[in-house]
Scaffold this motif. Structure first.
Motif, mmCIF file in Angstrom:
data_model
loop_
_atom_site.group_PDB
_atom_site.id
_atom_site.type_symbol
_atom_site.label_atom_id
_atom_site.label_comp_id
_atom_site.label_asym_id
_atom_site.label_seq_id
_atom_site.Cartn_x
_atom_site.Cartn_y
_atom_site.Cartn_z
ATOM 1 N N PRO A 1 0.682 -1.173 -0.098
ATOM 2 C CA PRO A 1 -0.006 0.004 -0.151
ATOM 3 C C PRO A 1 0.852 1.277 0.018
ATOM 4 C CG PRO A 1 0.104 -1.064 2.241
ATOM 5 C CD PRO A 1 0.786 -1.832 1.059
ATOM 6 N N SER A 2 0.328 2.466 -0.821
ATOM 7 C CA SER A 2 1.123 3.569 -0.554
ATOM 8 C C SER A 2 0.946 4.217 0.742
ATOM 9 C CB SER A 2 0.502 4.489 -1.485
ATOM 10 O OG SER A 2 -0.865 4.976 -0.950
ATOM 11 N N VAL A 3 1.646 5.271 1.046
ATOM 12 C CA VAL A 3 1.729 6.192 2.423
ATOM 13 C C VAL A 3 0.333 6.284 2.576
ATOM 14 C CG1 VAL A 3 2.614 7.916 3.592
ATOM 15 C CG2 VAL A 3 4.035 6.571 1.926
ATOM 16 N N ALA A 4 -0.153 6.969 1.564
ATOM 17 C CA ALA A 4 -1.729 7.422 1.822
ATOM 18 C C ALA A 4 -2.563 6.578 2.212
ATOM 19 C CB ALA A 4 -2.242 8.303 0.603
ATOM 20 N N GLU A 5 -2.577 5.311 1.421
ATOM 21 C CA GLU A 5 -3.539 4.182 1.742
ATOM 22 C C GLU A 5 -3.151 3.499 3.121
ATOM 23 O OE1 GLU A 5 -4.070 2.228 -2.743
ATOM 24 O OE2 GLU A 5 -2.239 1.814 -1.753
ATOM 25 N N THR A 6 -1.999 3.449 3.478
ATOM 26 C CA THR A 6 -1.655 2.920 4.846
ATOM 27 C C THR A 6 -2.266 4.003 5.801
ATOM 28 O OG1 THR A 6 0.415 2.115 4.275
ATOM 29 C CG2 THR A 6 0.056 2.623 6.563
ATOM 30 N N LEU A 7 -2.091 5.182 5.772
ATOM 31 C CA LEU A 7 -2.769 6.249 6.706
ATOM 32 C C LEU A 7 -4.153 6.138 6.750
ATOM 33 C CD1 LEU A 7 -1.961 8.526 8.747
ATOM 34 C CD2 LEU A 7 -2.059 10.100 6.800
ATOM 35 N N ILE A 8 -4.860 5.882 5.652
ATOM 36 C CA ILE A 8 -6.231 5.898 5.710
ATOM 37 C C ILE A 8 -6.679 4.534 6.239
ATOM 38 C CG2 ILE A 8 -8.222 5.371 4.162
ATOM 39 C CD1 ILE A 8 -7.010 7.126 2.240
ATOM 40 N N GLU A 9 -5.837 3.287 5.981
ATOM 41 C CA GLU A 9 -6.343 2.172 6.786
ATOM 42 C C GLU A 9 -5.990 1.940 8.351
ATOM 43 O OE1 GLU A 9 -6.845 -1.569 5.468
ATOM 44 O OE2 GLU A 9 -6.146 -1.233 3.441
ATOM 45 N N ASP A 10 -4.877 2.663 8.633
ATOM 46 C CA ASP A 10 -4.650 2.968 10.060
ATOM 47 C C ASP A 10 -5.924 3.493 10.699
ATOM 48 O OD1 ASP A 10 -2.089 1.731 9.928
ATOM 49 O OD2 ASP A 10 -1.079 3.595 9.809
ATOM 50 N N TYR A 11 -6.261 4.778 10.321
ATOM 51 C CA TYR A 11 -7.253 5.429 10.929
ATOM 52 C C TYR A 11 -8.844 4.533 10.773
ATOM 53 C CZ TYR A 11 -4.788 9.552 12.020
ATOM 54 O OH TYR A 11 -3.889 10.708 12.915
ATOM 55 N N ALA A 12 -8.909 4.017 9.631
ATOM 56 C CA ALA A 12 -10.123 3.287 9.750
ATOM 57 C C ALA A 12 -10.162 1.912 10.470
ATOM 58 C CB ALA A 12 -10.141 2.835 8.113
ATOM 59 N N SER A 13 -9.148 1.468 10.655
ATOM 60 C CA SER A 13 -8.845 0.141 11.611
ATOM 61 C C SER A 13 -8.724 0.104 12.879
ATOM 62 C CB SER A 13 -7.785 -0.839 10.955
ATOM 63 O OG SER A 13 -6.623 -0.131 10.849
ATOM 64 N N ILE A 14 -7.850 1.287 13.277
ATOM 65 C CA ILE A 14 -7.489 1.449 14.750
ATOM 66 C C ILE A 14 -7.674 2.965 15.473
ATOM 67 C CG2 ILE A 14 -5.870 -0.612 14.876
ATOM 68 C CD1 ILE A 14 -3.534 1.457 14.798
ATOM 69 N N GLY A 15 -8.122 3.716 14.325
ATOM 70 C CA GLY A 15 -8.410 5.222 14.871
ATOM 71 C C GLY A 15 -7.310 6.058 15.034
ATOM 72 N N LEU A 16 -6.216 5.610 14.437
ATOM 73 C CA LEU A 16 -4.909 6.298 14.739
ATOM 74 C C LEU A 16 -3.633 5.979 13.948
ATOM 75 C CD1 LEU A 16 -2.533 4.939 16.700
ATOM 76 C CD2 LEU A 16 -4.579 5.527 18.481
ATOM 77 N N SER A 17 -2.593 6.597 13.764
ATOM 78 C CA SER A 17 -1.528 6.180 12.877
ATOM 79 C C SER A 17 -0.340 6.540 14.076
ATOM 80 C CB SER A 17 -1.362 6.775 11.791
ATOM 81 O OG SER A 17 -0.107 6.427 10.985
ATOM 82 N N VAL A 18 0.514 5.428 14.338
ATOM 83 C CA VAL A 18 1.755 5.587 14.978
ATOM 84 C C VAL A 18 2.660 6.234 14.113
ATOM 85 C CG1 VAL A 18 1.309 3.873 16.700
ATOM 86 C CG2 VAL A 18 2.550 3.179 14.649
ATOM 87 N N ASN A 19 2.761 6.147 12.768
ATOM 88 C CA ASN A 19 3.696 6.565 12.028
ATOM 89 C C ASN A 19 3.643 7.840 11.088
ATOM 90 O OD1 ASN A 19 4.936 4.021 12.306
ATOM 91 N ND2 ASN A 19 3.503 3.224 11.122
ATOM 92 N N ASP A 20 2.395 8.353 11.168
ATOM 93 C CA ASP A 20 2.057 9.457 10.188
ATOM 94 C C ASP A 20 0.949 10.405 10.975
ATOM 95 O OD1 ASP A 20 2.770 11.346 8.257
ATOM 96 O OD2 ASP A 20 2.852 9.564 6.909
ATOM 97 N N HIS A 21 0.717 11.699 10.284
ATOM 98 C CA HIS A 21 -0.407 12.492 10.744
ATOM 99 C C HIS A 21 -0.775 12.788 9.355
ATOM 100 C CE1 HIS A 21 -2.844 15.455 12.296
ATOM 101 N NE2 HIS A 21 -2.946 15.007 13.309
ATOM 102 N N PRO A 22 -2.186 12.806 9.274
ATOM 103 C CA PRO A 22 -2.961 13.375 7.800
ATOM 104 C C PRO A 22 -2.316 14.691 7.476
ATOM 105 C CG PRO A 22 -4.770 12.497 9.384
ATOM 106 C CD PRO A 22 -3.386 12.525 10.063
#
Length: 1023
Positions: free
Chosen positions: A883-904
């Motif tokens: 997945p791309s960086v954007a796809e990873t971020l979107i799935e992070d927020y969709a699946s666990i509500g946050l991202s430990v690696n990035d911010h929108p």
């Protein structure tokens, strides 16, 4: 003269259309000798009527009673002539309510047969066969004193009714008395009653048909009219029955359970024994003469007021909590006494706040003690069940809370009853801006498709206004227990709550206070859960026991206060809100009592009373501290001449205006409800005249009254602030010295506080804490502390994975090999549902054994691996797409509500040309009054009542939070963006205070939510 014996208030929910206060006031004005409040299977409204009569000194008798429907053929009213009858009534109501689910009741014939003391007013239904049956039955019950209640309603059926009454009187010799069956105090409330009736019937007013009241005769009518409607004898009978009803609510006396006292001991000696034992714990080096004298003074006052049982009841509960290692903290005026400190009810050291004791129990005002005990919110249920088990269901229940109509519920119910479509009502409610103080909601309707000139719209507006603030149903109080020595239903009816294993009484906290009864407040506090969890983590690491007293005994730590003054308080207790964080650099707390003031000053009371700026000026030596008298100085010296606390305002009325203790108590009650009834203005003349007579100038007197108005309904007690300040400091101390443990504890205690897990994780990373995403090999269900190369890190738990049950998560953890799962098949063999496996894949929880999300999903689709033939094969991936960086971020927020690696917002900065945007961190370098463009996720919208229409937005980007001020004209002009945007760009002006506090004054609001696409960012709006 006339006495009305059948009258329902709006505590007959969705039936009565007037308050108990309106009913007794109007009945007294009309010259009634007595009025019975007879709500249906309830005494919920009688205390309000009693309080109104007492407050206004009305020349009318209040009779306690209740209306019942046994079945379609029998309805009746029970009245209480004496205390025994009242006890009987409460028992009958309790039995009927406990047989049914919340909001309903079911009488049994046994209830009727056991009536011995109540007066029975039978309301025949004019069906001859059924009336004759019940008349015969009542005749066979010699213990029931029966009257026929005759109603004349001018609805075309009175001739038939009167014929029935006369026939039954002649045949069965029951005396007849006149009654109305009042549902409203005035004829003008008929439309409101129709709407309530339709709401109860889940239909429209136009479809009620003959079930609706055909006229307004069920209102309080004039005595002259009633004399024309009823035979003189029937009116006389009603008056005689009323005169025979001698019971008053003032007769009720509360008795504490006695089993807390060991055999051979008295309440006084046992309380002293417990206090002396506590002295050895709290003061191991011995007591000073001053503290010993204070203990003796408090114990003497407790003995005089006979409150030993109350303190021992609280002591017993907190000792149970202590035995189960449940963290708690007492608060309230009595909780901050030295007796409570010795009983370990509170951790507030009296040596730090020796000014708080002098009136912890008011002997003059005869006030019950005020102690609330907060427990860990995740373990309070253990406390509740302990109380139920110790005292039994018959002897304890929770106080009720009256749920009243607010705008949305009132507008919706009235609109539906008047025939408006739900879709239209929903649209209008979403578009109306109730926080617009310039254009009222009534005027906004014209732009939303509702013509104010239309008669139906006029009704919608007027009835909605009438309905606001009126009761809709009873709910359970957050934790106010009433415990008695005998069956509680002898004091007040008990009924089932909506929650299983809960019972509530029919009175709320105001009713309990009116009658002088005592309740034990067992409340839940999320921060206590977080603090206890932090202590657990620390006490596994260190040989000494770290707890609240350990931290408070260390004294004020200036490094911790440095962090506080920088407003680095995300996640701590009380001082974590936007408003508190803006005040911290201005007030600059440097010691415990500063925190007491800090917590109380950021409240509508001090703000509306214009006390904040004078206090800050005096605190920083920019304004002289003056007092108009020594008496005022004694009250205000600890807050530099400015009233900050509720207790100070009340005490000023006593020392400066000559209020007696009783008058000060009335002022306190008026302050609590002045926006509802405006009674505080009744005290204005006495307050000002009293102060002028004592030598204070008029301007000072008027200013004090304005300050009292500011405090009304919003004042914060010093006693509560003192307890909160302890927890605020402890949470700050833990955050400063042990951030990893503190963040883990916060996350495991969520939901609580202002901040989402995403915001807490972002703040942890700003404090150089490494956070690891959920992983099937590294995570437990809850969040953990892990070590990596000597550094403590946060390992997020599987609890964050949306769609994964706690049972499945714990199964993964409990079955995990010591060396971890080697491949995805090891987890698949656990019989976890496929949708839960997909949830884990979406959360990238398989990354350590199955590659990225896409590779994991590819493996999950490969069913061949389940076959025995392939059990030992090496299943290498042939799917290499990531997945791309954007796809990873979107799935992070969709699946666990946050991202430990990035911010929108960080992602947007990388992918778009956003050089014109100033990040939160860079605002520090921007000059005052400069124009800036900012971009952030909207994490909060707050519109406090003290802000005069201003809304405070909080935007979050990858570098921090940005506080934005939105003036009312700005929000109105850009209404849709203001309310709906999740990602917002704001063009505005920097406002920087001398202390370095930065706000952005919003100009243009631009909705950039489309840039986020599928990322879901929760916002805390108008909490």
């Amino acid at each position: 003269m006339y006495s009305e014996l059948f009258c329902q208030s709006h505590y007959s929910f969705l039936t009565g259309a007037s308050s108990p206060a309106q009913l007794v006031t109007t009945a007294s004005f009309l010259g009634y000798e007595a009025l019975a409040i007879t709500d249906e299977c309830s005494v919920a409204g009688v205390v309000r009527a009693y309080a109104e009569i007492k407050q206004q000194k009305l020349p009318i008798k209040l009779i306690v009673g209740s209306y019942f429907r046994f079945d379609d053929a029998l309805s009746f009213v029970l009245l209480c002539p004496n205390k025994a009858a009242y006890t009987e009534l409460c028992r009958i109501i309790t039995n009927a309510r406990r047989r049914s689910q919340k909001g309903e009741y079911q009488l049994a014939e046994w209830d009727l047969r056991t009536i011995r003391h109540c007066i029975f007013i039978w309301l025949p239904n004019t069906q001859e066969e059924k009336d004759n049956y019940w008349a015969t039955w009542l005749t066979s019950q010699p213990n029931i004193k029966t009257y026929i209640g005759a109603q004349r309603l001018l609805d075309g059926y009175d001739h038939h009714r009167f014929a029935t009454y006369t026939q039954l009187q002649e045949k069965f010799e029951f005396p007849v008395l006149a009654c109305t069956g009042v549902l409203m105090h005035h004829v003008d409330n008929l439309p409101l009653q129709h709407v309530l009736h339709a709401t109860q019937a889940h239909t429209q007013v136009s479809k009620l048909g003959r079930a609706a009241l055909s006229n307004a005769e069920r209102s309080l009518r004039t005595v002259s009219k009633l004399k024309k409607l009823f035979p003189e004898k029937w009116i006389a009978n009603a008056i005689d029955v009323a005169r025979g009803c001698l019971f008053s609510l003032a007769e009720l006396r509360y008795q504490y359970p006695s089993e807390l006292i060991p055999k051979g001991a008295s309440p006084t000696t046992y309380l002293r024994e417990r206090v002396e034992a506590g002295i050895k714990v709290r003061f191991p080096d011995g007591l000073s003469d001053v503290l010993r004298a204070l203990i003796e003074k408090e114990l003497s006052l407790i003995r005089e007021q006979e409150y030993e049982y109350f303190f021992l009841t609280i002591y017993d509960i907190v000792q149970f909590a202590k035995s189960r290692k449940i963290l708690y903290q007492g608060r309230g005026s009595a909780a901050n006494s030295i007796v409570c400190y010795c009983l370990e009810i509170t951790a507030v050291d009296p040596r730090q706040i020796n000014v708080l004791f002098e009136r912890f129990i008011s002997k003059e005002r005869n006030e019950p003690p005020d102690i609330d005990v907060d427990f860990e919110h995740q373990r309070r249920e253990e406390i509740i069940q302990y109380i139920y088990e110790k005292y039994g269901r018959e002897r304890t229940a929770i106080a009720s809370t009256v749920i009243c109509y607010r705008f949305k519920s009132a507008f919706k119910d009235v609109g539906k009853a008047l025939g408006f479509s739900e879709s239209q009502l929903s649209f209008v409610m979403k578009q109306i801006n109730r926080r617009d103080s310039v254009i009222p909601w009534q005027s906004q309707l014209a732009n939303l498709g509702l013509d104010p000139a239309n008669e139906r719209v006029k009704l919608l507006i007027s009835i909605t206004e009438q309905l606001l603030g009126t009761p809709r149903h009873l709910s359970q109080h957050v934790g106010g227990f009433v415990i008695s020595s005998g069956p509680l239903y002898e004091l007040v009816p008990v009924e089932n709550a909506a929650m299983q294993e809960r019972t509530i009484i029919q009175w709320d906290k105001d009713d309990i206070e009116t009658l002088g009864l005592l309740k034990v407040d067992v409340l839940a506090l999320g921060m206590l859960s977080a603090i206890r969890r932090t202590f657990d983590l620390l006490n596994k690491q260190f040989p000494i026991n770290i707890d609240i007293p350990f931290i408070t005994k260390l004294g004020d730590d200036q490094q911790v206060y440095d962090m506080i003054c920088q407003a680095d308080t995300v996640g701590v207790f009380q001082i974590e809100s936007r408003a508190q964080m803006s005040m911290l650099p201005r007030l600059k707390p440097r010691r415990y009592y500063d925190l007491v003031v800090q917590i109380a000053i950021v409240r509508p009371g001090p703000i509306q009373g214009d006390m904040v700026h004078p206090y800050l000026l005096r605190r920083h030596g920019k304004e002289a501290i003056t007092y108009p008298s020594e008496e005022v100085k004694e009250v205000l010296s600890r807050t530099m001449g400015v009233p900050i606390f509720q207790e100070q305002v009340i005490k000023l009325a006593m020392v400066a205006a000559g209020f007696s203790g009783g008058e000060a108590d009335q002022l306190r009650r008026a302050m609590a409800s002045w926006k509802k009834d405006g009674r505080i203005f009744e005290f204005k003349e006495k307050l000002i005249k009293g102060m002028v007579a004592r030598g204070y100038d008029t301007s000072f007197s008027n200013n004090l009254f304005e300050q009292i108005k500011g405090f009304a309904g919003y004042g914060f007690p010093e006693s509560h602030s003192a307890s909160f300040a302890v927890l605020a400091y402890v949470s700050c101390w833990l955050k400063y010295y042990f951030p990893v443990e503190f963040y883990v504890a916060l996350l495991n205690s969520w939901p609580m506080g202002f901040y989402t897990p995403s915001q807490l994780v972002l703040d942890a990373k700003r404090h150089h804490v490494t956070v690891q995403a959920p992983c099937v090999n590294a995570s437990n269900y809850e969040h953990l502390i892990v070590e990596c190369k000597g550094d403590k890190q946060i390992q997020l738990g599987l609890t964050l994975v949306k769609g994964l049950s706690e049972k499945s998560a714990n199964l993964i953890v409990s079955c995990r090999p010591s060396t971890g799962y080697k491949n995805i098949e090891g987890v698949r063999t656990l019989a976890i549902r496929s949708d839960e496996l997909e949830a884990l894949a979406s959360a990238d929880a398989f990354r350590s054994i199955a590659g990225n999300r896409y590779q994991t999903r590819w493996r999950l689709m490969d069913k061949q691996a389940d076959l025995p033939l392939f059990e030992h094969t090496n299943n290498e991936d042939t799917f290499n797409t990531a997945p791309s960086v954007a796809e990873t971020l979107i799935e992070d927020y969709a699946s666990i509500g946050l991202s430990v690696n990035d911010h929108p917002v960080a992602l947007l900065h990388r992918e778009r040309e956003l050089g014109f945007i100033t990040p939160a961190k860079a605002l520090l370098q921007k000059p005052h009054k400069s124009i800036v463009k900012i971009l952030g996720c909207v994490t909060g919208r707050q519109a406090p009542g003290s802000a005069a229409g201003v809304t405070f937005l909080t935007l979050e980007d990858h570098t921090g939070n940005i506080n934005v001020v939105v003036w009312q004209a700005t929000s109105r002009a850009q209404h849709k963006t203001f309310l709906k945007a999740k990602l917002m760009q704001i063009d505005g002006i920097i406002e920087r205070s001398k202390e370095g506090v930065i706000h952005i004054i919003a100009g243009k609001l631009i909705d950039r939510t489309s840039w986020l696409e599928d990322i879901s960012m929760p916002s805390r709006d108008f909490h």
